[in-house]
Every structure is written in C-alpha cells, then in structure tokens.
Design a protein around this motif. Structure first.
Motif, PDB file in Angstrom:
ATOM      1  N   TYR A 104       5.905  -1.907 -13.024  1.00 22.29           N
ATOM      2  CA  TYR A 104       4.552  -2.348 -12.670  1.00 22.29           C
ATOM      3  C   TYR A 104       3.920  -3.115 -13.831  1.00 22.29           C
ATOM      4  O   TYR A 104       3.168  -4.069 -13.620  1.00 22.29           O
ATOM      5  CB  TYR A 104       3.685  -1.154 -12.283  1.00 22.29           C
ATOM      6  CG  TYR A 104       2.280  -1.547 -11.859  1.00 22.29           C
ATOM      7  CD1 TYR A 104       2.074  -2.390 -10.774  1.00 22.29           C
ATOM      8  CD2 TYR A 104       1.165  -1.086 -12.556  1.00 22.29           C
ATOM      9  CE1 TYR A 104       0.794  -2.766 -10.388  1.00 22.29           C
ATOM     10  CE2 TYR A 104      -0.120  -1.454 -12.173  1.00 22.29           C
ATOM     11  CZ  TYR A 104      -0.298  -2.298 -11.091  1.00 22.29           C
ATOM     12  OH  TYR A 104      -1.569  -2.678 -10.714  1.00 22.29           O
ATOM     13  N   ASN A 125      -3.162   3.620  -3.615  1.00 21.91           N
ATOM     14  CA  ASN A 125      -2.425   3.075  -4.757  1.00 21.91           C
ATOM     15  C   ASN A 125      -1.838   4.189  -5.616  1.00 21.91           C
ATOM     16  O   ASN A 125      -0.817   4.004  -6.274  1.00 21.91           O
ATOM     17  CB  ASN A 125      -3.359   2.189  -5.580  1.00 21.91           C
ATOM     18  CG  ASN A 125      -4.137   1.233  -4.692  1.00 21.91           C
ATOM     19  OD1 ASN A 125      -3.588   0.672  -3.743  1.00 21.91           O
ATOM     20  ND2 ASN A 125      -5.418   1.068  -4.975  1.00 21.91           N
ATOM     21  N   ASN A 170       1.486   4.158  -2.377  1.00 21.54           N
ATOM     22  CA  ASN A 170       2.344   4.231  -3.552  1.00 21.54           C
ATOM     23  C   ASN A 170       2.147   5.577  -4.251  1.00 21.54           C
ATOM     24  O   ASN A 170       1.131   5.793  -4.908  1.00 21.54           O
ATOM     25  CB  ASN A 170       1.987   3.086  -4.509  1.00 21.54           C
ATOM     26  CG  ASN A 170       2.817   3.103  -5.774  1.00 21.54           C
ATOM     27  OD1 ASN A 170       3.967   2.685  -5.776  1.00 21.54           O
ATOM     28  ND2 ASN A 170       2.232   3.591  -6.861  1.00 21.54           N
ATOM     29  N   TYR A 207      -3.717   7.590 -12.265  1.00 22.00           N
ATOM     30  CA  TYR A 207      -3.756   6.142 -12.487  1.00 22.00           C
ATOM     31  C   TYR A 207      -2.963   5.760 -13.742  1.00 22.00           C
ATOM     32  O   TYR A 207      -2.220   4.770 -13.749  1.00 22.00           O
ATOM     33  CB  TYR A 207      -5.197   5.664 -12.640  1.00 22.00           C
ATOM     34  CG  TYR A 207      -5.929   5.420 -11.339  1.00 22.00           C
ATOM     35  CD1 TYR A 207      -5.373   4.627 -10.337  1.00 22.00           C
ATOM     36  CD2 TYR A 207      -7.193   5.959 -11.119  1.00 22.00           C
ATOM     37  CE1 TYR A 207      -6.053   4.389  -9.152  1.00 22.00           C
ATOM     38  CE2 TYR A 207      -7.889   5.723  -9.937  1.00 22.00           C
ATOM     39  CZ  TYR A 207      -7.312   4.936  -8.957  1.00 22.00           C
ATOM     40  OH  TYR A 207      -7.988   4.695  -7.788  1.00 22.00           O
ATOM     41  N   SER A 250       0.841  -1.195   0.000  1.00 21.83           N
ATOM     42  CA  SER A 250       0.000   0.000   0.000  1.00 21.83           C
ATOM     43  C   SER A 250       0.873   1.242   0.000  1.00 21.83           C
ATOM     44  O   SER A 250       2.086   1.167   0.170  1.00 21.83           O
ATOM     45  CB  SER A 250      -0.912   0.004   1.236  1.00 21.83           C
ATOM     46  OG  SER A 250      -0.145   0.113   2.427  1.00 21.83           O
ATOM     47  N   TRP A 273      -9.157   0.506  -2.272  1.00 22.73           N
ATOM     48  CA  TRP A 273      -8.616   1.859  -2.224  1.00 22.73           C
ATOM     49  C   TRP A 273      -8.558   2.334  -0.783  1.00 22.73           C
ATOM     50  O   TRP A 273      -9.085   1.705   0.129  1.00 22.73           O
ATOM     51  CB  TRP A 273      -9.438   2.817  -3.081  1.00 22.73           C
ATOM     52  CG  TRP A 273     -10.922   2.905  -2.749  1.00 22.73           C
ATOM     53  CD1 TRP A 273     -11.569   2.454  -1.621  1.00 22.73           C
ATOM     54  CD2 TRP A 273     -11.942   3.470  -3.576  1.00 22.73           C
ATOM     55  NE1 TRP A 273     -12.914   2.702  -1.692  1.00 22.73           N
ATOM     56  CE2 TRP A 273     -13.182   3.333  -2.878  1.00 22.73           C
ATOM     57  CE3 TRP A 273     -11.948   4.086  -4.814  1.00 22.73           C
ATOM     58  CZ2 TRP A 273     -14.394   3.784  -3.390  1.00 22.73           C
ATOM     59  CZ3 TRP A 273     -13.161   4.533  -5.327  1.00 22.73           C
ATOM     60  CH2 TRP A 273     -14.363   4.383  -4.625  1.00 22.73           C
ATOM     61  N   ASP A 291      -6.497   7.696  -2.922  1.00 20.01           N
ATOM     62  CA  ASP A 291      -6.975   7.328  -4.251  1.00 20.01           C
ATOM     63  C   ASP A 291      -8.500   7.389  -4.327  1.00 20.01           C
ATOM     64  O   ASP A 291      -9.069   7.527  -5.408  1.00 20.01           O
ATOM     65  CB  ASP A 291      -6.459   5.950  -4.697  1.00 20.01           C
ATOM     66  CG  ASP A 291      -6.463   4.916  -3.591  1.00 20.01           C
ATOM     67  OD1 ASP A 291      -6.793   5.255  -2.444  1.00 20.01           O
ATOM     68  OD2 ASP A 291      -6.123   3.750  -3.864  1.00 20.01           O
ATOM     69  N   TRP A 329      -3.632  -4.860  -3.855  1.00 20.46           N
ATOM     70  CA  TRP A 329      -3.450  -3.459  -3.486  1.00 20.46           C
ATOM     71  C   TRP A 329      -4.172  -3.200  -2.160  1.00 20.46           C
ATOM     72  O   TRP A 329      -5.358  -3.487  -2.021  1.00 20.46           O
ATOM     73  CB  TRP A 329      -4.039  -2.542  -4.549  1.00 20.46           C
ATOM     74  CG  TRP A 329      -3.169  -2.299  -5.747  1.00 20.46           C
ATOM     75  CD1 TRP A 329      -3.356  -2.780  -7.009  1.00 20.46           C
ATOM     76  CD2 TRP A 329      -1.994  -1.482  -5.797  1.00 20.46           C
ATOM     77  NE1 TRP A 329      -2.367  -2.317  -7.850  1.00 20.46           N
ATOM     78  CE2 TRP A 329      -1.515  -1.512  -7.128  1.00 20.46           C
ATOM     79  CE3 TRP A 329      -1.299  -0.728  -4.852  1.00 20.46           C
ATOM     80  CZ2 TRP A 329      -0.375  -0.827  -7.532  1.00 20.46           C
ATOM     81  CZ3 TRP A 329      -0.165  -0.043  -5.252  1.00 20.46           C
ATOM     82  CH2 TRP A 329       0.288  -0.093  -6.577  1.00 20.46           C
TER      83      TRP A 329
END
Length: 345
Positions: free
Chosen positions: A94, A70, A44, A85, A42, A107, A111, A66
């Motif tokens: 990724y 994120n 990020n 995103y 988590s 989430w 986010d 996730w």
C-alpha cells in the motif's frame, strides 16, 4: 559536353537542395487509447493479506478511490481505530501505491466504527478526524471542521477532466427499517421519511453537480445506489432518496455521471435509464479487496448487466475524452480481467 552537362546538373541540384531548410522528422509520441485512469476498491481487512495492491500499481492510476470499509474496526475506541489505520498504512504494498498515486475516498460502517451505523454513532466526530488523518488531509483543511467526510476533487488531463464527488452515507443517515416479514435484514422505509445524506450534504451535492463543467462526473457512494432487491444496506431503503438523486442528475445537466459503490463483498455492474438524460446511469460495485461473499449463489437485481463476480476484485476506469467513453474493468488476483463494460456518454 554531355559529361559536363550531367555534372553541372548534379552540382546545380546539390546546390539547390543545400539551400533548402533541412527536413526535420518529427516523431510524435504515440497517443494512448485512454487519457485518464482511476482505480477503486472497498472492503479491506487490515489483518488479512491484500494480494491486489501490486496489481493496482501496475495500472498506474491517476487516482485511487477508497469505497469504504477501508479497515475493519467496529469500535468506539479511538486508540484501536487509530492502530487499525496505522497497520494498513504500514503495509509495504500500500505504501508503494501511496508513493505513486493520489488517494481519496469515503468510509463505510466498519471503519466508521459501528456495523450498519448512522447518525446515532456517538464517536463519529473522533472517527472522522482519524479517517482524515488516514487520508493525510491537512490539519487546516475545511474538511476538518465540517461534519461528515464528503469531498470533491478534479482529475485533469490535457484534453479533459473528471470530477470525483465523494459522498458520506454514514454521518447523517437516519434509522433503517427492520424487515419483520421476510428473511431480509432491512426493507424500504416509508416514502419521504428519513435520509441518507442529510440536508446540508444534499445542498452541497446539488452545488457540486450544477457547477461542474467536467467531461465526466463520478459519484462515490459506499453503499449501492441502484441494486434494490437484496435485504442489506442500499439507497432503496430510502426510496425517495434514490428519486431525489436521479432528479438532481437530470436537472444539473452534468456530463457523464456515474456511480461507484462497494460494501457487498461482490462486484457487479448495474445500469438504468433516467428520463430526460442522454446517457444511462451506471452503478459500478467493486468489493472486496481482501475477502468476498464465498457462499454467494444468486441474487435478484433487475438493473444488473453481465454477471456477479464473487471474487477478490478492484475496479479500473479508463477514460477517453475524445470518444466520450469509459472502459470499466473488474480486475482480480494476477491482474486477471474478470469482466468489463464499455460505456459511451
């Protein structure tokens, strides 16, 4: 005569052996110690280099989860959120994870779009659709028409399965109680007032646990379930919701239930016993992937086992169905093993 007997014996032996079915040596593939591997993380920030993706890929996880935050958007501008995103999706490391691993998750507030936000966030419907786009959820999925991003899926192996139950701790969460007495941000509200999951999600969670025949059941919560003494967001800000979850775990008889959480910019293991349940409830917190609580010194948590890890980190869970064990690992830059907990169920 003696020579003839020896020769005859040799010929007879050779003949008998030749009539036997040839012995075929079966080389069995070496059984690995673990049947299924799941990784999660988590927190990020899409504008900061993530040094951990290459390490996550090395573990060849069957699933990446996730845990929330994120990306860091903090906005009700859906164009900005979509751009954030897309920046993460364009990250080459990724991309490699996405090419080799199934991905799910939830989430958290950044986010979602509103810091510490809950049910009051007016842009949550649009934010939900962008989150589902990010996870590549099909446009005709029922998740597109259901309020909230909660979901479940099963990871199957030859000799067992793991059910992953992903909660939404944002869409329905009612107002937090400000702490006006201490220096904390929030304090527990009145017992019985307010909710984290909302009625429909609670009903769904009950059905998911009651109907599970999986060997292990993972509950994913963006915020910590067990740690209760800090002043930030946590389940214990709604203490009756913690009790409700424990009661549900007990009544469901679901096997091997554990919690994965994020949010805190630290990583730690918390563990408690639920009366009437044969195994302890572990809350494995892993945070963060790109940034951490650098100024961390100490924090009370009566449920903590081992130490707090205030370093870049992701979590790895290795399941052994025969032994009924889960090896939980905190991994850092360079794939260094920061801490581990072996739990038997």
């Amino acid at each position: 005569m003696k020579i003839r007997l020896i020769v005859s014996a040799f010929v007879l032996t050779a003949f008998v052996q030749g009539c036997k079915t040839p012995k075929v040596e079966v080389v069995k593939q070496a059984k690995t110690q673990y049947d299924t591997t799941i990784a999660f993380g988590s927190c990020n920030k899409q504008n900061i280099e993530n040094k951990l993706w290459v390490e996550v890929v090395k573990h060849k996880p069957d699933l990446w989860i996730w845990g929330g935050d994120n990306v860091y958007a903090d906005t009700d501008n859906m164009k900005k959120l979509e751009a954030d995103y897309n920046k993460l999706l364009a990250n080459e490391d990724y991309k490699r994870l996405r090419e080799t691993t199934k991905i799910t998750g939830t989430w958290d507030d950044h986010d979602y779009g509103l810091n510490d936000g809950g049910v009051e966030f007016e842009a949550k419907k649009g934010s939900q659709q962008l989150f589902l786009d990010f996870l590549k959820v099909p446009k005709d999925s029922e998740r597109r028409y259901r309020k909230g991003v909660y979901s479940s899926q099963i990871v199957k192996a030859l000799n067992g399965s793991v059910k992953v139950i992903v909660l939404d701790t944002r869409y329905f969460r009612t107002a937090l109680t400000d702490d006006k007495k201490n220096k904390n941000r929030y304090e527990p509200g009145v017992y019985g007032e307010g909710t984290i999951l909302g009625e429909k999600q609670w009903q769904w969670l009950e059905a998911e646990l009651n109907g599970s025949d999986a060997d292990f059941n993972i509950i994913v919560s963006s915020i910590q379930v067990l740690s209760a003494e800090h002043g930030f967001e946590k389940w214990s800000n709604f203490p009756h919701e913690v009790d409700k979850l424990k009661s549900l775990i007990k009544k469901s008889n679901a096997k091997g239930v554990m919690v994965l959480s994020g949010d805190r910019h630290i990583s730690e293991f918390s563990k408690t016993k639920i009366e009437g349940v044969s195994f302890p409830l572990v809350d494995f917190t892993s945070s963060g992937l790109t940034h951490v609580y650098n100024g961390f010194t100490s924090e009370s948590n009566k449920y903590r086992v081992l130490e707090v890890v205030p370093e870049l980190s992701f979590g790895v869970l290795k399941f052994n169905f025969e032994a009924k064990t889960v090896l939980m690992e905190m991994r850092g830059v360079g794939n260094i093993l920061q801490q581990k907990l072996l739990q038997t169920y």
